[in-house]
Design a protein around this motif. Structure first.
Motif: not given
Length: 128
Positions: A82-85, A117-121, A54-57
């Motif tokens: 607006k980011r994809k990841h 490190i996880e890249e999340i959509e 949530t913080m990253a979003l």
């Protein structure tokens, strides 16, 4: 208990909209909260992976939002991710202290190398 929330877990989670190579470096938080616990130059992490997501979003500067913790979610007032990841960093819990006690928030004043490190959509997590 869900896998993303485990008080006995030996890891914590930090969310970011940027991919960081190497160690995470302590910094002052960018939020405007007046809490004394949010004014420490540190790496901030949570024992709940959903809080980190949530913080990253809501991290981009063009978003105004309120963060709620039970359950973790955000209410967006202005802007939209607006980011994809986004990126979730798994960090060793023994390098952190809970601040304040009994909260979701943990801090470390030292640089820390992520365990994972996880890249999340982003589109998969917009329901938060």
């Amino acid at each position: 208990m869900p896998h993303y929330f485990n008080m006995k877990n030996k890891y914590l989670y930090h969310g970011s909209n940027k991919k960081i190579k190497g160690r995470l470096i302590p910094s002052l938080p960018e939020d405007l909260a007046e809490s004394q616990h949010n004014k420490i130059k540190a790496i901030y992490a949570s024992n709940d992976k959903r809080v980190a997501i949530t913080m990253a979003l809501i991290k981009p500067n063009n978003i105004s939002a309120s963060l709620y913790f039970k359950p973790p979610h955000a209410k967006v007032y202005r802007g939209w991710p607006k980011r994809k990841h986004i990126y979730i960093y798994t960090l060793p819990k023994q390098k952190f202290r809970e601040n304040p006690k009994g909260s979701h928030q943990w801090v470390s004043r030292k640089a820390i190398k992520p365990v994972k490190i996880e890249e999340i959509e982003v589109k998969k997590w917009l329901y938060l």
